[in-house]
Design a protein around this motif. Sequence first.
Motif, mmCIF file in Angstrom:
data_model
loop_
_atom_site.group_PDB
_atom_site.id
_atom_site.type_symbol
_atom_site.label_atom_id
_atom_site.label_comp_id
_atom_site.label_asym_id
_atom_site.label_seq_id
_atom_site.Cartn_x
_atom_site.Cartn_y
_atom_site.Cartn_z
ATOM 1 N N ILE A 25 0.859 -1.176 0.000
ATOM 2 C CA ILE A 25 0.000 0.000 0.000
ATOM 3 C C ILE A 25 0.901 1.233 0.000
ATOM 4 N N PRO A 26 0.697 2.171 -0.927
ATOM 5 C CA PRO A 26 1.534 3.372 -0.943
ATOM 6 C C PRO A 26 1.422 4.138 0.383
ATOM 7 N N SER A 27 2.558 4.336 1.037
ATOM 8 C CA SER A 27 2.585 5.020 2.330
ATOM 9 C C SER A 27 4.014 5.441 2.635
ATOM 10 N N ASP A 28 4.140 6.530 3.393
ATOM 11 C CA ASP A 28 5.462 6.999 3.811
ATOM 12 C C ASP A 28 6.042 6.141 4.924
ATOM 13 N N ILE A 29 5.189 5.388 5.632
ATOM 14 C CA ILE A 29 5.647 4.524 6.716
ATOM 15 C C ILE A 29 4.991 3.159 6.586
ATOM 16 N N ILE A 91 -11.352 -24.370 3.940
ATOM 17 C CA ILE A 91 -11.810 -23.079 4.457
ATOM 18 C C ILE A 91 -13.181 -22.784 3.866
ATOM 19 N N SER A 92 -14.155 -22.602 4.740
ATOM 20 C CA SER A 92 -15.494 -22.207 4.302
ATOM 21 C C SER A 92 -15.509 -20.712 4.002
ATOM 22 N N ASN A 93 -15.077 -19.908 4.978
ATOM 23 C CA ASN A 93 -14.998 -18.468 4.756
ATOM 24 C C ASN A 93 -14.115 -17.797 5.792
ATOM 25 N N ILE A 94 -13.705 -16.589 5.459
ATOM 26 C CA ILE A 94 -12.886 -15.743 6.329
ATOM 27 C C ILE A 94 -13.563 -14.389 6.419
ATOM 28 N N ASP A 95 -13.672 -13.875 7.636
ATOM 29 C CA ASP A 95 -14.149 -12.510 7.848
ATOM 30 C C ASP A 95 -13.044 -11.768 8.576
ATOM 31 N N SER A 96 -12.635 -10.612 8.064
ATOM 32 C CA SER A 96 -11.527 -9.887 8.677
ATOM 33 C C SER A 96 -11.805 -8.388 8.726
ATOM 34 N N MET A 97 -11.095 -7.744 9.646
ATOM 35 C CA MET A 97 -11.234 -6.296 9.848
ATOM 36 C C MET A 97 -9.861 -5.693 10.084
ATOM 37 N N LEU A 98 -9.571 -4.630 9.365
ATOM 38 C CA LEU A 98 -8.371 -3.829 9.573
ATOM 39 C C LEU A 98 -8.778 -2.538 10.271
ATOM 40 N N ALA A 99 -7.985 -2.094 11.234
ATOM 41 C CA ALA A 99 -8.222 -0.802 11.871
ATOM 42 C C ALA A 99 -6.944 0.013 11.789
ATOM 43 N N LEU A 100 -7.015 1.125 11.064
ATOM 44 C CA LEU A 100 -5.887 2.049 10.964
ATOM 45 C C LEU A 100 -6.417 3.401 10.514
ATOM 46 N N GLU A 101 -5.779 4.463 10.965
ATOM 47 C CA GLU A 101 -6.233 5.821 10.627
ATOM 48 C C GLU A 101 -5.872 6.205 9.194
ATOM 49 N N PHE A 102 -4.745 5.752 8.731
ATOM 50 C CA PHE A 102 -4.303 6.051 7.378
ATOM 51 C C PHE A 102 -3.343 4.973 6.952
ATOM 52 N N PRO A 103 -3.055 4.798 5.716
ATOM 53 C CA PRO A 103 -3.749 5.399 4.578
ATOM 54 C C PRO A 103 -5.088 4.713 4.346
ATOM 55 N N LYS A 104 -5.862 5.285 3.489
ATOM 56 C CA LYS A 104 -7.158 4.700 3.147
ATOM 57 C C LYS A 104 -6.904 3.417 2.350
ATOM 58 N N VAL A 105 -7.423 2.294 2.850
ATOM 59 C CA VAL A 105 -7.149 1.015 2.187
ATOM 60 C C VAL A 105 -8.314 0.512 1.335
ATOM 61 N N SER A 106 -9.459 1.180 1.406
ATOM 62 C CA SER A 106 -10.618 0.689 0.641
ATOM 63 C C SER A 106 -10.334 0.525 -0.852
ATOM 64 N N PRO A 107 -9.508 1.375 -1.482
ATOM 65 C CA PRO A 107 -9.222 1.145 -2.909
ATOM 66 C C PRO A 107 -8.465 -0.153 -3.187
ATOM 67 N N PHE A 108 -7.902 -0.777 -2.156
ATOM 68 C CA PHE A 108 -7.084 -1.973 -2.323
ATOM 69 C C PHE A 108 -7.776 -3.256 -1.864
ATOM 70 N N ILE A 109 -8.998 -3.137 -1.349
ATOM 71 C CA ILE A 109 -9.688 -4.287 -0.754
ATOM 72 C C ILE A 109 -9.843 -5.441 -1.746
ATOM 73 N N GLU A 110 -10.270 -5.164 -2.952
ATOM 74 C CA GLU A 110 -10.474 -6.251 -3.927
ATOM 75 C C GLU A 110 -9.159 -6.933 -4.277
ATOM 76 N N LYS A 111 -8.095 -6.158 -4.409
ATOM 77 C CA LYS A 111 -6.782 -6.743 -4.705
ATOM 78 C C LYS A 111 -6.303 -7.597 -3.526
ATOM 79 N N ILE A 112 -6.555 -7.120 -2.307
ATOM 80 C CA ILE A 112 -6.190 -7.885 -1.113
ATOM 81 C C ILE A 112 -6.958 -9.202 -1.080
ATOM 82 N N LYS A 113 -8.263 -9.146 -1.323
ATOM 83 C CA LYS A 113 -9.074 -10.375 -1.333
ATOM 84 C C LYS A 113 -8.566 -11.348 -2.396
ATOM 85 N N PHE A 114 -8.242 -10.835 -3.569
ATOM 86 C CA PHE A 114 -7.731 -11.683 -4.647
ATOM 87 C C PHE A 114 -6.419 -12.343 -4.233
#
Length: 161
Positions: A25-29, A91-114
Amino acid sequence: MKIGFGFDVHSFAEGRKLILGGVEIPSDIGLEGHSDADVLLHAISDAILGALALGDIGQHFPNDDPKWKDVDSSIILKHCYSLVKKEGYTISNIDSMLALEFPKVSPFIEKIKFNISKFLDISPSQISVKATTTEKLGFVGRAEGAVAMATVLLIKSDFDV
């Protein structure tokens, strides 16, 4: 059927890549850790190990073993998945949650799932990845680190629905 829960946390650090779900994920840290510090893959790995009652990733991949220094967390996840198959489960299914203030990861969710689906040889439709902030509360809210939680449901390979 067996269910497992996984939790992981890493602090942010300068000079590190931010890897989530095997995606840079593009980020300075990035996140600090003995491995690549992929907090999401660590939580999923721990959920798998928990479902199988086989301990945690710290037991399988000790952070004081130089062999695992900077290891790609997909190797950890693939090892855990090999244990799923060895025990006769899928594996039947996986449910996961990320918690972070930045960067915004929603644009990467589909790529992460893939990515996760490739690592585990399952369909992206069997994987839920959500992301949230903590509304500026706690260490996550102060942008000091990130948290991931995951639940996995395993079913016997020969189970008829």
